[in-house]
Design a protein around this motif. Structure first.
Motif, PDB file in Angstrom:
ATOM      1  N   GLU A  35     -10.913  -9.460  -8.993  1.00  0.00           N
ATOM      2  CA  GLU A  35      -9.809 -10.599  -9.181  1.00  0.00           C
ATOM      3  C   GLU A  35     -11.321 -11.391  -9.788  1.00  0.00           C
ATOM      4  OE1 GLU A  35      -7.233 -10.761  -7.155  1.00  0.00           O
ATOM      5  OE2 GLU A  35      -7.385  -9.866  -5.763  1.00  0.00           O
ATOM      6  N   ARG A  66     -11.116  -4.629  -6.236  1.00  0.00           N
ATOM      7  CA  ARG A  66     -10.949  -5.594  -7.458  1.00  0.00           C
ATOM      8  C   ARG A  66     -11.190  -6.674  -8.209  1.00  0.00           C
ATOM      9  NH1 ARG A  66      -4.489  -6.051  -5.113  1.00  0.00           N
ATOM     10  NH2 ARG A  66      -3.824  -4.288  -4.745  1.00  0.00           N
ATOM     11  N   LEU A  78     -10.576 -10.996  -1.814  1.00  0.00           N
ATOM     12  CA  LEU A  78     -12.328 -10.115  -1.869  1.00  0.00           C
ATOM     13  C   LEU A  78     -12.247  -9.487  -2.954  1.00  0.00           C
ATOM     14  CD1 LEU A  78     -12.281 -10.085   2.145  1.00  0.00           C
ATOM     15  CD2 LEU A  78     -13.810 -10.896   1.128  1.00  0.00           C
ATOM     16  N   GLY A 127      -3.341  -5.790   4.040  1.00  0.00           N
ATOM     17  CA  GLY A 127      -5.024  -5.691   4.171  1.00  0.00           C
ATOM     18  C   GLY A 127      -5.523  -6.547   5.723  1.00  0.00           C
ATOM     19  N   GLU A 140       0.241 -14.662   1.788  1.00  0.00           N
ATOM     20  CA  GLU A 140       0.528 -13.307   1.789  1.00  0.00           C
ATOM     21  C   GLU A 140      -0.510 -12.083   3.429  1.00  0.00           C
ATOM     22  OE1 GLU A 140       0.546 -11.643  -1.685  1.00  0.00           O
ATOM     23  OE2 GLU A 140       0.154  -9.365  -0.828  1.00  0.00           O
ATOM     24  N   ALA A 141       0.295 -11.016   3.723  1.00  0.00           N
ATOM     25  CA  ALA A 141      -0.486 -10.238   4.197  1.00  0.00           C
ATOM     26  C   ALA A 141       0.267  -9.002   4.263  1.00  0.00           C
ATOM     27  CB  ALA A 141       0.926 -10.535   6.158  1.00  0.00           C
ATOM     28  N   ILE A 142       1.076  -8.175   3.568  1.00  0.00           N
ATOM     29  CA  ILE A 142       1.792  -7.706   3.124  1.00  0.00           C
ATOM     30  C   ILE A 142       2.833  -7.706   2.328  1.00  0.00           C
ATOM     31  CG2 ILE A 142       3.534  -5.424   3.832  1.00  0.00           C
ATOM     32  CD1 ILE A 142       2.623  -5.563   6.880  1.00  0.00           C
ATOM     33  N   SER A 143       2.617  -6.635   1.205  1.00  0.00           N
ATOM     34  CA  SER A 143       3.304  -6.241  -0.094  1.00  0.00           C
ATOM     35  C   SER A 143       4.410  -4.463   0.203  1.00  0.00           C
ATOM     36  CB  SER A 143       3.530  -6.742  -1.368  1.00  0.00           C
ATOM     37  OG  SER A 143       2.469  -7.571  -1.373  1.00  0.00           O
TER      38      SER A 143
HETATM   39  P1  AMP Z   1      -1.110  -5.622  -2.896  1.00  0.00           P
HETATM   40  O1  AMP Z   1      -1.150  -4.452  -3.510  1.00  0.00           O
HETATM   41  O2  AMP Z   1      -1.743  -6.589  -4.066  1.00  0.00           O
HETATM   42  O3  AMP Z   1       0.283  -6.424  -2.733  1.00  0.00           O
HETATM   43  O4  AMP Z   1      -1.734  -5.747  -1.181  1.00  0.00           O
HETATM   44  C1  AMP Z   1      -1.276  -5.327  -0.367  1.00  0.00           C
HETATM   45  C2  AMP Z   1      -2.089  -5.897   0.860  1.00  0.00           C
HETATM   46  O5  AMP Z   1      -3.758  -6.147   0.445  1.00  0.00           O
HETATM   47  C3  AMP Z   1      -2.197  -7.901   0.693  1.00  0.00           C
HETATM   48  O6  AMP Z   1      -0.334  -7.721   1.181  1.00  0.00           O
HETATM   49  C4  AMP Z   1      -3.359  -7.764   0.739  1.00  0.00           C
HETATM   50  O7  AMP Z   1      -2.815  -8.353   2.555  1.00  0.00           O
HETATM   51  C5  AMP Z   1      -4.262  -7.431   0.575  1.00  0.00           C
HETATM   52  N1  AMP Z   1      -4.825  -7.659  -0.556  1.00  0.00           N
HETATM   53  C6  AMP Z   1      -4.461  -7.736  -1.865  1.00  0.00           C
HETATM   54  N2  AMP Z   1      -5.369  -8.452  -2.369  1.00  0.00           N
HETATM   55  C7  AMP Z   1      -6.247  -8.424  -1.452  1.00  0.00           C
HETATM   56  C8  AMP Z   1      -8.119  -9.312  -1.711  1.00  0.00           C
HETATM   57  N3  AMP Z   1      -8.130  -9.476  -3.066  1.00  0.00           N
HETATM   58  N4  AMP Z   1      -8.809  -9.821  -0.720  1.00  0.00           N
HETATM   59  C9  AMP Z   1      -7.934  -9.111   0.374  1.00  0.00           C
HETATM   60  N5  AMP Z   1      -6.943  -8.514   0.994  1.00  0.00           N
HETATM   61  C10 AMP Z   1      -5.892  -8.348  -0.064  1.00  0.00           C
END
Ligand code: AMP
Ligand code: MG
Length: 330
Positions: free
Chosen positions: A109, A107, A120, A301, A253-256
């Motif tokens: 970011e 991603r 990351l 993540g 945030e750990a998890i979605s």
């Molecule tokens: P998300 O689909 O954005 O909710 O991402 C799912 C999980 O992946 C998140 O809860 C984080 O643990 C991890 N995650 C998302 N974006 C990042 C990032 N840019 N860097 C590291 N871990 C990430």
């Protein structure tokens, strides 16, 4: 978070190619490997099948909060690099029931994420999906998984954790659950009002996280704050059957996770509402038209889990050769 950590992102360019040889980093990487084994042990024991994650394809998850997707030229056609394997995993669960991937995500970011310590550009999520599960089931699954991983890691890499000097507060399950509305109320009570139906910004998420001593859930995000695939409550329009798990102590945030929209007409409506062009999702929509079962799942993540378990200042200390927004590095 008393750990002084490695250098901040500006120095990252200079240090990152060597930091895999740092004795402390060696320990972190062993802890990370132990977390991976503990996660696999838990999921395999619960009847999940580990699959190989697709890492390029015609569409990737659009619900990535301001990040951009990376594109590659695939013999003259455009492919996206996986930003999340969500669409694929829903289809794989429709076929195999309980599935997971260790899924590499890219991603691009926004630049300001270089200083959140949580982002990351390249990371790995364990992406889990379970046919027939509700989002309450997925929350129980998520807390069991985190408990198993954080305990299992002690048996496998206790010496390394001891040397790193990190002790986790044993919370135990069930983790505390607060609704999105309650989260907004807590924030407002501390002079941090945020508009309803938006994602909770990084700084506010961190603030909420500092107020807890053990991981906790935020559930029922409103429509508008999340991707088109999070299922709307059939009898509570505007509210989604979804959740985040947040680490305590400011780690965020750990998890979605969520229950999925799985009915063709509803998915089309949600796609249109979020400004997506349904014709891009042909393969996905074709499978929905044939019919798939309801499912729920989540992504955790691996680097953020490692950061939390080791008590690291930034997530890029939990990754060999980390890529951080805007920093050109090996
Ligand atoms: P998300 O689909 O954005 O909710 O991402 C799912 C999980 O992946 C998140 O809860 C984080 O643990 C991890 N995650 C998302 N974006 C990042 C990032 N840019 N860097 C590291 N871990 C990430
Ligand atoms: Mg998320």
């Amino acid at each position: 978070m008393s750990d002084p950590g490695l250098a901040p992102p500006q120095d990252h360019l200079r240090t990152s190619y060597r930091h895999v040889r740092d004795p402390r980093m060696q320990k972190v990487l062993r802890v990370q490997a132990a977390l991976g084994s503990a996660i696999r042990e838990y999921l395999d024991g619960e009847g999940f099948t580990e699959l190989l994650p697709p890492i390029i394809g015609p569409v990737a998850d659009p619900g990535i909060r301001g990040a951009k997707q990376a594109t590659i030229n695939f013999y003259g056609r455009e492919y996206k690099v996986t930003s999340s394997a969500i669409l694929y995993k829903q289809m794989m669960a429709a076929s195999l029931g309980r599935i997971y991937f260790f899924s590499p995500n890219v991603r691009l970011e926004p630049l300001e994420t270089a200083s959140t310590g949580r982002h990351l550009v390249e990371f790995v999520q364990v992406d889990i999906e379970e046919a027939g599960a509700t989002y309450e089931d997925a929350m129980r699954r998520a807390e069991d998984l985190v408990e198993h991983a954080t305990h299992g890691v002690r048996a496998r890499a206790g010496g390394e954790l001891e040397a790193i000097g990190r002790r986790l507060n044993g919370g135990g399950t069930p983790y505390k659950r607060i609704s999105y509305e309650e989260a907004l109320r807590i924030l407002a009570d501390h002079g941090r009002e945020i508009p309803y139906a938006t994602e909770i910004p990084w700084a506010e998420e961190e603030f909420l996280s500092t107020r807890f001593q053990a991981p906790f859930f935020i559930y029922d995000y409103p429509r508008g704050s999340r991707g088109f695939y999070d299922r709307e409550h059939p009898d509570r329009p505007g509210i989604l059957r979804d959740f985040d798990l947040l680490y305590p102590e400011g780690y965020g945030e750990a998890i979605s996770g969520a229950e999925r929209e799985y009915e063709y007409a509803r998915v089309i409506a949600r796609l249109r509402e979020t400004g997506e062009n349904p014709s891009k999702y042909e393969w996905y929509l074709d499978m929905l038209r044939e019919g798939i079962p309801p499912s729920s799942g989540f992504g955790i993540g691996v680097e953020r889990l490692t950061r939390y378990v080791c008590g690291l200042k930034t997530v890029w200390e939990a990754r060999p050769y980390p890529k951080v927004a805007g920093v050109f590095s090996p």
